[in-house]
Design a protein around this motif. Structure first.
Motif, PDB file in Angstrom:
ATOM      1  N   TYR A  66      33.169 -99.943  10.426  1.00  0.00           N
ATOM      2  CA  TYR A  66      34.141 -98.848  10.445  1.00  0.00           C
ATOM      3  C   TYR A  66      35.515 -99.465  10.240  1.00  0.00           C
ATOM      4  N   GLY A  67      36.204 -99.071   9.157  1.00  0.00           N
ATOM      5  CA  GLY A  67      37.460 -99.737   8.822  1.00  0.00           C
ATOM      6  C   GLY A  67      37.177-101.203   8.576  1.00  0.00           C
ATOM      7  N   GLN A  68      37.802-102.084   9.358  1.00  0.00           N
ATOM      8  CA  GLN A  68      37.506-103.508   9.279  1.00  0.00           C
ATOM      9  C   GLN A  68      36.840-103.998  10.568  1.00  0.00           C
ATOM     10  N   ASP A  69      36.349-103.062  11.382  1.00  0.00           N
ATOM     11  CA  ASP A  69      35.646-103.402  12.609  1.00  0.00           C
ATOM     12  C   ASP A  69      34.145-103.401  12.347  1.00  0.00           C
ATOM     13  N   TYR A  70      33.433-104.315  13.006  1.00  0.00           N
ATOM     14  CA  TYR A  70      31.976-104.383  12.875  1.00  0.00           C
ATOM     15  C   TYR A  70      31.330-104.103  14.230  1.00  0.00           C
ATOM     16  N   TYR A  71      30.286-103.267  14.205  1.00  0.00           N
ATOM     17  CA  TYR A  71      29.652-102.823  15.438  1.00  0.00           C
ATOM     18  C   TYR A  71      28.139-102.996  15.364  1.00  0.00           C
ATOM     19  N   ALA A  72      27.550-103.500  16.460  1.00  0.00           N
ATOM     20  CA  ALA A  72      26.106-103.399  16.642  1.00  0.00           C
ATOM     21  C   ALA A  72      25.827-101.966  17.089  1.00  0.00           C
ATOM     22  N   SER A  73      24.823-101.342  16.481  1.00  0.00           N
ATOM     23  CA  SER A  73      24.630 -99.913  16.716  1.00  0.00           C
ATOM     24  C   SER A  73      23.154 -99.585  16.882  1.00  0.00           C
ATOM     25  N   SER A  74      22.923 -98.450  17.513  1.00  0.00           N
ATOM     26  CA  SER A  74      21.590 -97.855  17.555  1.00  0.00           C
ATOM     27  C   SER A  74      21.776 -96.368  17.267  1.00  0.00           C
ATOM     28  N   GLU A  75      21.149 -95.469  18.009  1.00  0.00           N
ATOM     29  CA  GLU A  75      21.259 -94.048  17.687  1.00  0.00           C
ATOM     30  C   GLU A  75      21.857 -93.253  18.839  1.00  0.00           C
ATOM     31  N   ILE A  76      22.697 -93.888  19.607  1.00  0.00           N
ATOM     32  CA  ILE A  76      23.273 -93.255  20.788  1.00  0.00           C
ATOM     33  C   ILE A  76      24.792 -93.208  20.646  1.00  0.00           C
ATOM     34  N   ASN A  77      25.476 -92.771  21.700  1.00  0.00           N
ATOM     35  CA  ASN A  77      26.924 -92.616  21.630  1.00  0.00           C
ATOM     36  C   ASN A  77      27.675 -93.927  21.825  1.00  0.00           C
ATOM     37  N   TYR A  78      26.989 -94.972  22.293  1.00  0.00           N
ATOM     38  CA  TYR A  78      27.636 -96.262  22.514  1.00  0.00           C
ATOM     39  C   TYR A  78      27.392 -97.216  21.350  1.00  0.00           C
ATOM     40  N   MET A  79      28.415 -97.999  21.004  1.00  0.00           N
ATOM     41  CA  MET A  79      28.277 -99.143  20.107  1.00  0.00           C
ATOM     42  C   MET A  79      28.996-100.317  20.747  1.00  0.00           C
ATOM     43  N   ASN A  80      28.650-101.530  20.304  1.00  0.00           N
ATOM     44  CA  ASN A  80      29.350-102.721  20.764  1.00  0.00           C
ATOM     45  C   ASN A  80      29.995-103.426  19.578  1.00  0.00           C
ATOM     46  N   GLN A  81      31.313-103.585  19.651  1.00  0.00           N
ATOM     47  CA  GLN A  81      32.011-104.292  18.585  1.00  0.00           C
ATOM     48  C   GLN A  81      31.708-105.775  18.685  1.00  0.00           C
ATOM     49  N   ILE A  82      31.479-106.402  17.536  1.00  0.00           N
ATOM     50  CA  ILE A  82      31.208-107.837  17.503  1.00  0.00           C
ATOM     51  C   ILE A  82      32.159-108.525  16.541  1.00  0.00           C
ATOM     52  N   ASP A  83      32.383-109.790  16.772  1.00  0.00           N
ATOM     53  CA  ASP A  83      33.120-110.630  15.833  1.00  0.00           C
ATOM     54  C   ASP A  83      32.112-111.135  14.819  1.00  0.00           C
ATOM     55  N   PRO A  84      32.217-110.780  13.541  1.00  0.00           N
ATOM     56  CA  PRO A  84      31.176-111.135  12.572  1.00  0.00           C
ATOM     57  C   PRO A  84      31.103-112.636  12.273  1.00  0.00           C
ATOM     58  N   THR A  85      32.132-113.387  12.658  1.00  0.00           N
ATOM     59  CA  THR A  85      32.117-114.830  12.427  1.00  0.00           C
ATOM     60  C   THR A  85      31.498-115.571  13.597  1.00  0.00           C
ATOM     61  N   THR A  86      31.945-115.278  14.796  1.00  0.00           N
ATOM     62  CA  THR A  86      31.441-115.985  15.982  1.00  0.00           C
ATOM     63  C   THR A  86      30.252-115.292  16.623  1.00  0.00           C
TER      64      THR A  86
END
Length: 471
Positions: A66-86
């Motif tokens: 989303y934008g320049q943010d990366y998220y681990a996702s499933s099918e619920i209302n919560y996501m966790n943002q991750i650093d795609p490099t580290t």
């Protein structure tokens, strides 16, 4: 040079389970119960909390940008943002803080400008139940003020549900240059069962049911106006998890799906089934539906004077039919492209465009698919890669720099083996002929992969041990 890095997602669910040293958050197929060692008051409080489910944030399906943010996702209302490099977990985000949703897919679409489209379900607390399509602009990131990209989410439209108590389950959707394709299928979530699941000792997965006597509705929504095409398109009952691709041609909208004739797929992944030997697994599941790659075509120019009872599809390269009924609806019958393939992927540069090839995991009722394949839609032929006692992940297509031809590129797959002397490896195939180009052995344990996202090296920030930013 290939560098391998992996980390556990430090979700709140993960941290709470680790601290308690047991499963305390309910997952899709696993119910969590009060600790029997706790006193009666603590156990009663746990039961009361589960009147409204405490949704897991164990995001294990896909990676979303989303934008320049990366998220681990499933099918619920919560996501966790991750650093795609580290791969560090940055923090948790809740869709509900930005848009009225209870659930959202983990399979978004990205347009040519980089904007992200996704859809979700608003079930409780947000007015009448509905399906919601939304868009996040590519420039939504505000690094200076540390504002998440979802802060700038834009609602495209909402679609009323046919039934408030039985909303359609959906795992993905289709997108063309001008339209969104949403399949409202008769594979449904039973809201009453969901609300009482905890007290009945049932998991959320068992709250899904397939109504074989119902129909499937195809909703075609204009991406720019948010208005749905007024024609009612429908087909026989089916179950779909993954869309392959969709495009428009000569006033026809074409969309390709992986379909099933029943809803038994998820049941195969319970541990009691996966641990069976292959022969027993095949025997128990041989009567279940295999995945079928099917092409549907809907005519976009249907009007009152259109002829009844004849095929309105004007394309010559498909046997798909769309027949106008006396009530003004259009009954759609698919063209079967291929049988026995799941987890489809394409050259995403051809997303929303007419295309020829797609890739996926062959499914032949083995507990673990052991082949990957390339399907040619024009010739209906396919190529396969396999290695004895090896299990490749879903294939990912990466185009060659400056590529013009659709299949000019490579296929990436991570491969594991049950043989102790065969280390996991990253496989690289020539996408044209499916011949092996290279493999990189990984001297560590690797799990069976699911979905993922390929991020070009120039997008990642370099780290000290990876000064080229390669992944």
């Amino acid at each position: 040079m290939v560098i391998y890095r992996s980390k556990f997602l430090k979700s709140e669910t993960y941290k709470r389970n680790i601290k308690a040293n047991r499963i305390i958050i309910t997952e899709f197929g696993t119910m969590a119960y009060p600790d029997p060692c706790k006193n009666i008051f603590s156990r009663t409080f746990t039961h009361l909390r589960n009147i409204i489910p405490d949704f897991t944030d164990n995001n294990l399906i896909n990676i979303i940008r989303y934008g320049q943010d990366y998220y681990a996702s499933s099918e619920i209302n919560y996501m966790n943002q991750i650093d795609p490099t580290t791969l560090e977990t940055v923090g948790r985000i809740n869709y509900r803080n930005h848009i009225a949703l209870n659930l959202a897919t983990a399979h978004p679409h990205y347009d040519n400008e980089g904007n992200t489209y996704n859809m979700g379900t608003a079930i409780q607390g947000f007015g009448l139940p509905k399906y919601v399509i939304f868009r996040v602009p590519v420039d939504a990131k505000d690094k200076e003020n540390k504002v998440p990209a979802l802060k700038k989410v834009e609602k495209v439209c909402s679609i009323p549900m046919r039934s408030s108590l039985f909303p359609s389950y959906f795992h993905s959707f289709g997108m063309t240059e001008n339209f969104i394709v949403f399949v409202e299928q008769p594979f449904k979530l039973d809201i009453i069962k969901l609300g009482t699941a905890y007290f009945r000792g049932d998991n959320w997965g068992n709250c899904l049911k397939f109504d074989k006597d119902d129909i499937t509705l195809f909703h075609i929504i204009n991406r720019k106006t948010g208005k749905e095409v007024s024609t009612r398109y429908h087909a026989d009952a089916l179950v779909v998890f993954h869309h392959i691709n969709a495009y428009e041609e000569d006033d026809n909208l074409v969309f390709d799906l992986i379909t099933y004739t029943d809803g038994h797929l998820y049941e195969m992944f319970y541990i009691r089934n996966v641990v069976q030997d292959a022969e027993n697994f095949v025997q128990e599941n041989k009567n279940s539906s295999r995945p079928i790659c099917q092409r549907f075509v809907v005519p976009l120019n249907v009007h009152k004077e259109s002829p009844r009872g004849v095929n309105l599809v004007t394309l010559s390269d498909t046997s798909a039919q769309a027949i106008l009924q006396e009530d003004g609806s259009v009954y759609c019958q698919p063209d079967t492209v291929f049988e026995g393939l799941e987890l489809p992927g394409i050259n995403y540069n051809f997303n929303t465009m007419k295309y020829r090839y797609f890739y996926g995991s062959r499914v032949e009722w083995s507990p673990h698919p052991n082949k990957i394949a390339k399907i040619d839609i024009v010739t209906r032929e396919h190529l396969e890669w396999q290695q004895d006692k090896c299990y490749p992940s879903e294939p990912v297509f990466v185009a060659s720099p400056g590529a013009v031809e659709e299949d000019d590129g490579v296929i990436l797959s991570s491969v594991i083996s049950l043989e102790p002397d065969v280390a996991p490896f990253l496989l690289v195939l020539d996408a044209k002929n499916f011949k092996e180009i290279a493999r990189a052995t990984i001297p560590t344990s690797v799990h069976i992969d699911l979905h993922g996202l390929f991020i070009p090296a120039d997008v990642l920030q370099p780290t000290r041990d990876d000064d080229q930013g390669r992944r």
